[in-house]
Design an enzyme around this catalytic site. Sequence first.
Site, short mmCIF file in Angstrom:
data_model
loop_
_atom_site.label_atom_id
_atom_site.label_comp_id
_atom_site.label_asym_id
_atom_site.label_seq_id
_atom_site.Cartn_x
_atom_site.Cartn_y
_atom_site.Cartn_z
N ASP A 133 42.04 35.23 44.31
CA ASP A 133 41.52 36.42 43.65
C ASP A 133 42.63 37.46 43.41
OD1 ASP A 133 40.12 38.63 42.84
OD2 ASP A 133 38.65 38.57 44.46
N ARG A 188 33.98 36.25 42.24
CA ARG A 188 34.21 36.86 43.56
C ARG A 188 33.44 36.08 44.62
NH1 ARG A 188 36.25 41.93 41.73
NH2 ARG A 188 37.79 41.94 43.36
N TYR A 215 29.49 43.95 41.39
CA TYR A 215 30.03 45.04 40.57
C TYR A 215 28.97 46.13 40.39
CZ TYR A 215 33.99 42.08 39.36
OH TYR A 215 35.12 41.30 39.42
N SER A 219 41.61 41.22 43.63
CA SER A 219 41.55 41.81 44.98
C SER A 219 42.94 42.04 45.54
CB SER A 219 40.77 40.90 45.94
OG SER A 219 39.43 40.87 45.56
N GLN A 223 38.32 33.44 47.18
CA GLN A 223 39.02 34.64 47.67
C GLN A 223 40.54 34.47 47.68
OE1 GLN A 223 37.76 36.28 51.42
NE2 GLN A 223 35.75 36.77 50.61
P1 NAD Z 1 35.77 47.58 40.79
O1 NAD Z 1 37.24 47.67 40.63
O2 NAD Z 1 34.96 46.91 39.73
O3 NAD Z 1 35.19 49.07 40.94
C1 NAD Z 1 35.67 49.95 41.94
C2 NAD Z 1 34.53 50.67 42.56
O4 NAD Z 1 34.04 51.67 41.67
C3 NAD Z 1 33.32 49.80 42.92
O5 NAD Z 1 33.08 49.87 44.31
C4 NAD Z 1 32.18 50.42 42.11
O6 NAD Z 1 30.94 50.37 42.79
C5 NAD Z 1 32.67 51.84 41.94
N1 NAD Z 1 32.02 52.63 40.89
C6 NAD Z 1 31.60 52.26 39.65
N2 NAD Z 1 31.06 53.32 39.00
C7 NAD Z 1 31.16 54.39 39.84
C8 NAD Z 1 30.80 55.76 39.75
N3 NAD Z 1 30.22 56.28 38.66
N4 NAD Z 1 31.06 56.55 40.81
C9 NAD Z 1 31.64 56.06 41.93
N5 NAD Z 1 32.00 54.79 42.08
C10 NAD Z 1 31.76 53.96 41.04
O7 NAD Z 1 35.41 46.97 42.19
P2 NAD Z 1 36.16 45.81 42.98
O8 NAD Z 1 37.11 46.39 43.91
O9 NAD Z 1 36.62 44.80 42.01
O10 NAD Z 1 34.94 45.22 43.81
C11 NAD Z 1 33.74 44.85 43.13
C12 NAD Z 1 32.83 44.13 44.07
O11 NAD Z 1 33.31 42.83 44.35
C13 NAD Z 1 32.61 44.79 45.42
O12 NAD Z 1 31.27 44.63 45.76
C14 NAD Z 1 33.47 43.99 46.34
O13 NAD Z 1 33.02 44.04 47.68
C15 NAD Z 1 33.27 42.63 45.74
N6 NAD Z 1 34.35 41.68 46.09
C16 NAD Z 1 34.00 40.47 46.57
C17 NAD Z 1 34.98 39.54 46.88
C18 NAD Z 1 34.62 38.20 47.40
O14 NAD Z 1 33.56 38.02 47.93
N7 NAD Z 1 35.48 37.24 47.22
C19 NAD Z 1 36.31 39.86 46.67
C20 NAD Z 1 36.63 41.12 46.15
C21 NAD Z 1 35.63 42.03 45.85
#
Ligand code: NAD
Length: 378
Positions: free
Chosen positions: A130, A122, A228, A133, A127
Amino acid sequence: MIIAVMKERHPREKRVPLVPSTAAKLVKLGAEVVVETGLGMNCRLRDEEYQKAGASIGSSRTDMLKTADIIIRLRKPPKDEVLLMKKGCIHLSYLDPFNEVELVETLQDAWVSAISLEMIPRTTIAQKMDVLSSQANLGGYAAVTLAADHLDRVFPMMTTPAGTIKPVRVFIIGVGVAGLQAIATAKRLGAIVEAFDTRPVVEEQVKSLGAKFVKVDLGETGQTKDGYAKALTPEQLALQQEGMAQACARADIVITTAQLFARPAPRIIDHTIITQMRPGSIIIDMAVETGGNVEGSELDTIVEIEGVKIIGIANLPGRVATTASEMYSANLGNFVEHFWNKESEMLVVDEKDEIMQGALITHHGEIVSQMYKNIMKK
Ligand code: NAD
C-alpha cells in the site's frame, strides 16, 4: 521478464522508485532488472550498488522503454513515452487515473497494462503493497517537521530558571494515515495535540495517541466500505467550520489532511477562520494537490494572511526522500512478488485477484477497472 526502472523527470521529485535491496529481490525472482543510469542519485544510491544487486544499467531511455516487459516508475508516465512501450507491457506507478482521462486512453490504445498503485485496495493482505499508506505516513511526519521549522516557538513545555515555557498547541484535521502520524510526531516533540475527523470511529485512535478529539455534532456522517470518508453536505461543512474555528484559534499549528476518495478535497478552513488565528501561527495544507482544505493555499507556495503562514508545499514524503524511496520500493517489490509465477518467472496479471482488480486500469486494449468506469460515468 525485463523490468525497466525509469528515472523520475519531475524537477522537484527526489524519491526513487527502486532501491538496490528491492532490485536484488526482483533479480532473485528471476527477473532481468535494468535501471536507468543515475536512477538513485537523489538518494545517494550509485549505479554500482544496483549492479552489485544484480541489475544492469541502461543508458538509453528509449531502448529501455521499447524493450521492457514491465516498467516501474514513481509518477505517471508522459504520453510520448507510453507510445514507445511494447504492446502488452505492464506499467507500475502512481497514475492518478481520475484526473488523467487522456493518459488512460493512451495506455488503453497502446495495449499497456497500467497498474495504478494508489488504487490498491485497503485490505489486510495488500497492506505491504500500500503505497498510499507508506507515503502518507511519512507525509504526516514531514508536515510536523516542516511546521516546526517555520514556527518561531519550541514544541515542548520547559521549566527553566528564566521561567516556564508553554508547549505549542497543534490541531490536526483529518485523521487517516497521515493525520495519525502527524499526531504521533507532534506528541513526541512535546506539543498539546487536538484532532478532528468526520469518521467517528477515529476518536478512539486519537485518544490512544494521547491527543484530544474535538467533538462537533454534524449529524450522520460515515465511511465507505473501504474506510474512506463520505462527503459532507454543504450544511454539515458549515457546521464543521463553526466547530473548527475555536480549535484553530487556540492552535499554533493547524495541519489539514482531509481527503475524499476520487473527489476534490473538502474546503474546511475559510478566510474568517484564518483571521481569527494568532499572527505567527502556521497552517499546513496537506491536501493542496487535490484542491486544498484551506482557502487561499497555493501549490508549492507559502502564503501569508494577516500574519498566519499557509504552507501548501506538495510532495511532503519527498522531504524524507530516502526513507520514502525505501518504503515505496518495498511496496512495489511486494506487489511484484505477490503476482510472480515462480515456474514461468513471469508477473501474471491475474484479473481474478482482488488486489489486481482494484489496481489494474487498462489491459488488452480495454479499460478494465470497474471502479474507474463507475466513477467516470457519474
Ligand atoms: P484519506 O487520505 O482518504 O483522508 C484523510 C482523512 O480525512 C480521513 O481520515 C477522512 O475521514 C478525513 N476527512 C475527509 N473529509 C473530512 C472533513 N470534512 N473533515 C475532517 N476530516 C475529513 O485517508 P487515508 O489515510 O487514505 O485512510 C482512509 C481509510 O483507509 C481509513 O479508514 C484508514 O484507516 C483506512 N486504511 C486501511 C488500510 C488497510 O486496512 N490496509 C490501510 C490504510 C488505510
